[in-house]
Write an enzyme that holds these catalytic residues in place. Structure first.
Site, PDB file in Angstrom:
ATOM      1  N   SER A  43       0.693  -1.223   0.180  1.00 58.54           N
ATOM      2  CA  SER A  43      -0.008   0.017  -0.181  1.00 58.54           C
ATOM      3  C   SER A  43       1.006   1.374  -0.145  1.00 58.54           C
ATOM      4  O   SER A  43       1.890   1.074   0.575  1.00 58.54           O
ATOM      5  CB  SER A  43      -0.779  -0.133   1.081  1.00 58.54           C
ATOM      6  OG  SER A  43      -1.410   1.070   1.280  1.00 58.54           O
ATOM      7  N   TYR A  51      -1.059  -0.712  10.905  1.00 58.03           N
ATOM      8  CA  TYR A  51      -1.133  -0.730   9.444  1.00 58.03           C
ATOM      9  C   TYR A  51      -0.008  -0.213   8.701  1.00 58.03           C
ATOM     10  O   TYR A  51       0.564  -1.021   7.751  1.00 58.03           O
ATOM     11  CB  TYR A  51      -2.614  -0.359   9.215  1.00 58.03           C
ATOM     12  CG  TYR A  51      -2.851  -0.534   7.706  1.00 58.03           C
ATOM     13  CD1 TYR A  51      -3.146  -1.918   7.048  1.00 58.03           C
ATOM     14  CD2 TYR A  51      -2.815   0.380   6.764  1.00 58.03           C
ATOM     15  CE1 TYR A  51      -3.345  -2.202   6.005  1.00 58.03           C
ATOM     16  CE2 TYR A  51      -3.290   0.032   5.298  1.00 58.03           C
ATOM     17  CZ  TYR A  51      -3.255  -1.166   4.858  1.00 58.03           C
ATOM     18  OH  TYR A  51      -3.497  -1.271   3.551  1.00 58.03           O
TER      19      TYR A  51
END
Length: 269
Positions: free
Chosen positions: A142, A155
């Site tokens: 990501s 995260y």
């Protein structure tokens, strides 16, 4: 080897980017091994994909939050005599909120899913691929891994690991016919935000969320071309480029503003 004898193993294949990737592999006549927690959702996905493309779809219901689960997936694949030609590590989750307030066990589960499962599955299948000098791996990371992530600290950190890990092992196997690709999407219209309890975040409520089908297409094309990394979406490419020249404390503050609850959420309640 004809494509109809090839297998792609995809984690998190019942929804979002993983599902869209599964459809692309099926269209190219790859047989599939799809991994997720819910057997009912796996069966439904398998039925759709096999009906649409006439390929074989094998389901493996495993909870990758469990430490033993990734190795169990590999062992089940080997026991079935399946040679995995493409591994797609896609399954991942996040948790929204202040680090000191979030549940520790939940965050450790996220580290297990986002990092440990990737490492175990990659280790097992990469050994086989290098031994036969053939194979591809797609690790879904990501752009979160490129910037500090207040209110999603764990995260963002896991995705930084995935990108760095992918780039390192790609270098280690550069003299083989095995390629390893990292896919870096931005915020995408999936169930991720619901699972992370961050549907009220400004990034989600006011942002321009990406299309998972477009993200999957970018990743699939990069994988098949043997590219090392692809950032999906022009705006995401710009964001990553800017973050590389702006001081980290400013990047973190800007990200904090995007992560904070939207004004719309308070007025709608």
């Amino acid at each position: 080897m004809p494509n109809n004898q090839k297998y792609a193993l995809i984690t998190g294949a019942t929804s979002g980017i993983g599902y869209e990737l599964a459809k692309l592999f099926a269209q190219d006549q790859y047989n599939l091994v799809i991994v997720a927690r819910n057997q009912e959702e796996l069966d439904e996905t398998a039925s759709q994909l096999s009906h649409q493309s006439g390929i074989e779809v094998i389901t493996i219901a495993k909870d990758l939050f469990r430490k033993e689960a990734p190795l169990e997936v590999y062992e089940e694949v080997k026991a079935r005599g399946i040679q995995v030609n493409v591994l797609v590590n896609d399954a991942g989750q996040g948790q929204y909120g202040e680090f000191i307030e979030n549940d520790l066990n939940r965050e450790l589960d996220i580290i297990q899913l986002n990092i440990v499962a990737y490492v175990v599955l990659t280790k097992c299948f990469l050994k086989d691929m290098v031994a036969r000098n053939e194979g591809k791996i797609l690790n879904v990371s990501s752009i979160a891994g490129e910037v500090p992530g207040p209110l999603q600290a764990v995260y963002h950190a896991t995705k930084a690991f995935v990108t760095s890990f992918t780039e390192a092992i790609r270098n280690e196997v550069k003299d083989t016919q095995v390629t390893i690709t990292a896919l870096l999407p931005g915020a995408t219209e999936t169930d991720f935000f619901n699972k992370a309890d961050m549907e009220d975040a400004k990034l989600v409520r006011e942002g321009n969320l990406g299309d998972p089908a477009k993200v999957a297409k970018d990743g699939y094309e990069a994988l098949m071309s043997g590219k090392d990394k692809v950032v999906s979406g022009l705006l995401n490419k710009v964001q990553v480029a800017i973050s590389n020249v702006i001081p980290d404390n400013i990047v973190a503050e800007n990200m904090r503003k995007q992560m904070e609850p939207s004004d719309k959420s308070s007025t709608e309640k």
